[in-house]
Design a protein around this motif. Structure first.
Motif, PDB file in Angstrom:
ATOM      1  N   ALA A  47       0.806  -1.224   0.000  1.00  0.00           N
ATOM      2  CA  ALA A  47       0.000   0.000   0.000  1.00  0.00           C
ATOM      3  C   ALA A  47       0.836   1.269   0.000  1.00  0.00           C
ATOM      4  O   ALA A  47       0.424   2.293  -0.555  1.00  0.00           O
ATOM      5  CB  ALA A  47      -0.936  -0.002   1.210  1.00  0.00           C
ATOM      6  N   ALA A  48       2.001   1.245   0.625  1.00  0.00           N
ATOM      7  CA  ALA A  48       2.786   2.474   0.809  1.00  0.00           C
ATOM      8  C   ALA A  48       3.648   2.788  -0.406  1.00  0.00           C
ATOM      9  O   ALA A  48       4.338   1.906  -0.926  1.00  0.00           O
ATOM     10  CB  ALA A  48       3.662   2.350   2.038  1.00  0.00           C
ATOM     11  N   PRO A  49       3.642   4.028  -0.878  1.00  0.00           N
ATOM     12  CA  PRO A  49       4.607   4.427  -1.901  1.00  0.00           C
ATOM     13  C   PRO A  49       6.026   4.295  -1.364  1.00  0.00           C
ATOM     14  O   PRO A  49       6.250   4.339  -0.147  1.00  0.00           O
ATOM     15  CB  PRO A  49       4.266   5.907  -2.170  1.00  0.00           C
ATOM     16  N   SER A  50       6.984   4.138  -2.237  1.00  0.00           N
ATOM     17  CA  SER A  50       8.386   4.027  -1.821  1.00  0.00           C
ATOM     18  C   SER A  50       8.789   5.223  -0.960  1.00  0.00           C
ATOM     19  O   SER A  50       8.468   6.367  -1.280  1.00  0.00           O
ATOM     20  CB  SER A  50       9.303   3.959  -3.040  1.00  0.00           C
ATOM     21  N   ALA A  57      -6.074  16.594   0.508  1.00  0.00           N
ATOM     22  CA  ALA A  57      -4.932  16.778  -0.393  1.00  0.00           C
ATOM     23  C   ALA A  57      -5.081  15.825  -1.567  1.00  0.00           C
ATOM     24  O   ALA A  57      -5.393  14.641  -1.378  1.00  0.00           O
ATOM     25  CB  ALA A  57      -3.619  16.510   0.332  1.00  0.00           C
ATOM     26  N   VAL A  58      -4.863  16.330  -2.780  1.00  0.00           N
ATOM     27  CA  VAL A  58      -4.967  15.520  -3.985  1.00  0.00           C
ATOM     28  C   VAL A  58      -3.698  15.725  -4.812  1.00  0.00           C
ATOM     29  O   VAL A  58      -3.292  16.866  -5.065  1.00  0.00           O
ATOM     30  CB  VAL A  58      -6.204  15.903  -4.824  1.00  0.00           C
ATOM     31  N   TYR A  59      -3.079  14.619  -5.211  1.00  0.00           N
ATOM     32  CA  TYR A  59      -1.838  14.659  -5.985  1.00  0.00           C
ATOM     33  C   TYR A  59      -2.023  13.802  -7.241  1.00  0.00           C
ATOM     34  O   TYR A  59      -2.606  12.724  -7.185  1.00  0.00           O
ATOM     35  CB  TYR A  59      -0.681  14.063  -5.188  1.00  0.00           C
ATOM     36  N   CYS A  60      -1.482  14.261  -8.383  1.00  0.00           N
ATOM     37  CA  CYS A  60      -1.597  13.454  -9.605  1.00  0.00           C
ATOM     38  C   CYS A  60      -0.587  13.906 -10.649  1.00  0.00           C
ATOM     39  O   CYS A  60      -0.330  15.117 -10.793  1.00  0.00           O
ATOM     40  CB  CYS A  60      -3.005  13.540 -10.190  1.00  0.00           C
ATOM     41  N   ASP A 114       5.017   4.380  -9.295  1.00  0.00           N
ATOM     42  CA  ASP A 114       5.702   4.715  -8.055  1.00  0.00           C
ATOM     43  C   ASP A 114       6.740   5.809  -8.258  1.00  0.00           C
ATOM     44  O   ASP A 114       7.082   6.526  -7.325  1.00  0.00           O
ATOM     45  CB  ASP A 114       6.350   3.462  -7.465  1.00  0.00           C
ATOM     46  N   THR A 115       7.228   5.955  -9.474  1.00  0.00           N
ATOM     47  CA  THR A 115       8.190   7.026  -9.755  1.00  0.00           C
ATOM     48  C   THR A 115       7.601   8.382  -9.399  1.00  0.00           C
ATOM     49  O   THR A 115       8.285   9.242  -8.838  1.00  0.00           O
ATOM     50  CB  THR A 115       8.601   6.993 -11.240  1.00  0.00           C
ATOM     51  N   PHE A 116       6.313   8.585  -9.732  1.00  0.00           N
ATOM     52  CA  PHE A 116       5.649   9.828  -9.326  1.00  0.00           C
ATOM     53  C   PHE A 116       5.196   9.758  -7.879  1.00  0.00           C
ATOM     54  O   PHE A 116       5.368  10.714  -7.117  1.00  0.00           O
ATOM     55  CB  PHE A 116       4.444  10.126 -10.223  1.00  0.00           C
ATOM     56  N   PHE A 117       4.596   8.643  -7.478  1.00  0.00           N
ATOM     57  CA  PHE A 117       4.040   8.546  -6.125  1.00  0.00           C
ATOM     58  C   PHE A 117       5.068   8.924  -5.069  1.00  0.00           C
ATOM     59  O   PHE A 117       4.768   9.626  -4.107  1.00  0.00           O
ATOM     60  CB  PHE A 117       3.529   7.124  -5.847  1.00  0.00           C
TER      61      PHE A 117
END
Length: 303
Positions: free
Chosen positions: A107-110, A247-250, A281-284
């Motif tokens: 579940a967790a981003p790097s 918070a929203v990220y994309c 995940d590169t962006f996350f």
């Protein structure tokens, strides 16, 4: 990067600065995290914000358990991401919801665990943790008889947290974060909590799976029909999180960017961050510092 106007422009730029600065610190210590020993002088550790009173710095701690979910009718993984090996009793906890074809362990981003441990160690945020649980591939709502992941989040997770000494006397998560399908789920969870008059203190959605057309969503075979989808779709219920800091990220090359932009325009979230990046995940991982900081700012006052 998109150029939001007004307050959102300032927030987006600030998030970018946080991500860049924290990323340098994490990169510098990553080689030492396997053993917990940071291979630099304590002076450099302090400069990076991860120093402690000993040469060994614990950058977060993960615990994994197996528990039975009556709501889902099966055993599930229960994963705790904690700021240290021995967190304080009653540690505030945020839910962390995984994406499609994921599970609690993924579940967790790097970098999330390291960032949390580092930020808490240098007192950039007060201590808190994350809890993730297996939710299946059903957009965090009941699709199949006997399998209700939202009921698990609302009814069972607080019991599991309370039994383990987390999240205060009621075991209620103070926030919810999620990635992709988990971002959709985080928004839905916030709505359900608000309907119960128990709104969370904050919601954070990373690249939430906001799809703008039924033919496209129908391909996923998740919802029983258009009516089922529209009843839950955050884009069709823009006021559902009113009063809840969000918070929203994309990434701008993300397949969900159209829906995310529509949501940002309709709701004006506290953080509206878009930058070059795909659904990966590169962006996350680039938004992890902002994510940890944002939720940390909305901890209960008694924490």
């Amino acid at each position: 990067m998109d150029e939001p106007t007004g307050d959102r422009r300032r927030v987006s730029r600030r998030s970018l600065l946080i991500a860049g600065a924290s990323g340098l610190g994490v990169a510098g210590v990553a080689v030492g995290t396997a053993t917990g020993v940071v291979p630099f002088s304590q002076a450099l550790q302090r400069a990076l914000g991860v120093a402690s009173s000993t040469p060994v710095t614990q950058l977060g701690s993960m615990r994994v358990e197996r528990v039975y979910s009556a709501a889902r009718g099966r055993m599930v993984n229960l994963v705790f991401l904690l700021p240290s090996k021995h967190p304080p009793r009653g540690l505030p906890m945020s839910l962390l919801l995984h994406g499609l074809h994921g599970n609690a362990r993924s579940a967790a981003p790097s970098g999330l665990l390291r960032q949390l441990g580092s930020d808490v160690a240098r007192k950039a945020v007060r201590p808190y943790g994350y809890v993730a649980v297996d939710g299946g591939d059903n957009y965090w709502h009941p699709v199949h008889p006997g399998d209700d992941p939202m009921a698990m989040l609302l009814e069972e997770v607080p019991q599991w947290l309370r039994a383990r000494g987390f999240a205060g006397p009621d075991g209620q998560p103070f926030a919810c974060a999620g990635v992709s399908m988990g971002g959709f789920g985080a928004m839905l969870y916030g709505r359900r909590r608000a309907e119960r008059r128990q709104p969370p203190a904050a919601i954070a959605a990373v690249s939430p799976a906001l799809i703008t057309s039924w033919p496209e969503m129908e391909k996923r075979r998740i919802f029983t029909g258009r009516t089922d989808w529209t009843a839950l779709d955050p884009l069709r219920h823009p006021s559902a999180l009113n009063g809840i800091p969000t918070a929203v990220y994309c990434g701008t090359e993300d397949r969900f960017i159209t829906g995310v932009r529509e949501y940002i325009t309709a709701t004006h979230p506290a953080v509206a961050y878009t930058a070059k990046g795909r659904h990966s995940d590169t962006f996350f991982r680039t938004v992890v510092p902002s994510l940890v900081s944002f939720l940390g700012k909305h901890l209960p006052r008694t924490a």
